[in-house]
Write an enzyme that holds these catalytic residues in place. Sequence first.
Site, PDB file in Angstrom:
ATOM      1  N   GLY A  46       0.841  -1.189   0.000  1.00 52.69           N
ATOM      2  CA  GLY A  46       0.000   0.000   0.000  1.00 52.69           C
ATOM      3  C   GLY A  46       0.871   1.232   0.000  1.00 52.69           C
ATOM      4  N   GLN A  51       2.975  10.025   1.261  1.00 53.62           N
ATOM      5  CA  GLN A  51       4.267   9.328   1.324  1.00 53.62           C
ATOM      6  C   GLN A  51       5.174   9.689   0.154  1.00 53.62           C
ATOM      7  OE1 GLN A  51       2.302   5.268   2.117  1.00 53.62           O
ATOM      8  NE2 GLN A  51       4.263   5.108   3.166  1.00 53.62           N
ATOM      9  N   CYS A  89       5.520  -0.132   7.426  1.00 55.15           N
ATOM     10  CA  CYS A  89       5.197   0.994   6.547  1.00 55.15           C
ATOM     11  C   CYS A  89       6.427   1.347   5.724  1.00 55.15           C
ATOM     12  CB  CYS A  89       4.777   2.193   7.393  1.00 55.15           C
ATOM     13  SG  CYS A  89       4.374   3.665   6.436  1.00 55.15           S
ATOM     14  N   LEU A  90       6.234   1.622   4.436  1.00 55.20           N
ATOM     15  CA  LEU A  90       7.373   1.955   3.580  1.00 55.20           C
ATOM     16  C   LEU A  90       8.074   3.232   4.030  1.00 55.20           C
ATOM     17  CD1 LEU A  90       5.946   1.108   0.032  1.00 55.20           C
ATOM     18  CD2 LEU A  90       7.536  -0.235   1.418  1.00 55.20           C
ATOM     19  N   HIS A 131      -4.733   1.332   7.174  1.00 50.48           N
ATOM     20  CA  HIS A 131      -3.394   1.915   7.268  1.00 50.48           C
ATOM     21  C   HIS A 131      -3.242   3.071   6.268  1.00 50.48           C
ATOM     22  CE1 HIS A 131       1.163   1.365   7.710  1.00 50.48           C
ATOM     23  NE2 HIS A 131       1.052   2.154   6.664  1.00 50.48           N
ATOM     24  N   GLU A 132      -3.669   2.835   5.024  1.00 49.46           N
ATOM     25  CA  GLU A 132      -3.487   3.871   3.993  1.00 49.46           C
ATOM     26  C   GLU A 132      -4.410   5.067   4.231  1.00 49.46           C
ATOM     27  OE1 GLU A 132      -0.848   3.581   2.382  1.00 49.46           O
ATOM     28  OE2 GLU A 132      -0.608   1.480   2.923  1.00 49.46           O
ATOM     29  N   HIS A 135      -2.979   7.331   6.739  1.00 50.02           N
ATOM     30  CA  HIS A 135      -1.936   8.210   6.184  1.00 50.02           C
ATOM     31  C   HIS A 135      -2.525   9.534   5.693  1.00 50.02           C
ATOM     32  CE1 HIS A 135       1.974   6.266   6.073  1.00 50.02           C
ATOM     33  NE2 HIS A 135       1.484   5.141   5.603  1.00 50.02           N
TER      34      HIS A 135
HETATM   35 NI    NI Z   1       2.363   3.275   5.543  1.00 46.48          NI
END
Ligand code: NI
Length: 149
Positions: A46, A51, A89-90, A131-132, A135
Amino acid sequence: MAKLHIRKLGDEALRKVCRPVDNITPRTLTLLDDMLETMRAANGCGLAAPQVGILRRIAVVEVEEGQVYELINPKIIAFSGEQEAEEGCLSIPNQWGITHRPMNVTVRATDRHGNTVEYTASGLLARAFCHEIDHLDGKLFIDIAKMEE
Ligand code: NI
């Protein structure tokens, strides 16, 4: 398509509340394509627009290979149950923690054609949606996770 730079923890873009997308333009579609490429290159499941430094309510999710969800202005309109699982998380590399999320969610969003869509998900996909969408409100999983060493 282009690979975008993924912002990391400490970058203020990750803590902003993103603005809704009013009009889907060619730039929006390019962003969706680039976000998918960026997410795949980083082996993520995701990615949200903040991000990559874009403060708009856009996210992509791909938990199962080839099953891509493009979410514009997504909202969780229903949820039930509970799950506890490991999350990462990236934007926060090499850190994982246990979070509690709903087991089932229904998300309403706009797709790239401007249509309103609804997705009902459970398990990992439900967690990815949560999660997304977090963000997009400047929230990170570390805010709610019990972190692992
Ligand atoms: Ni994330």
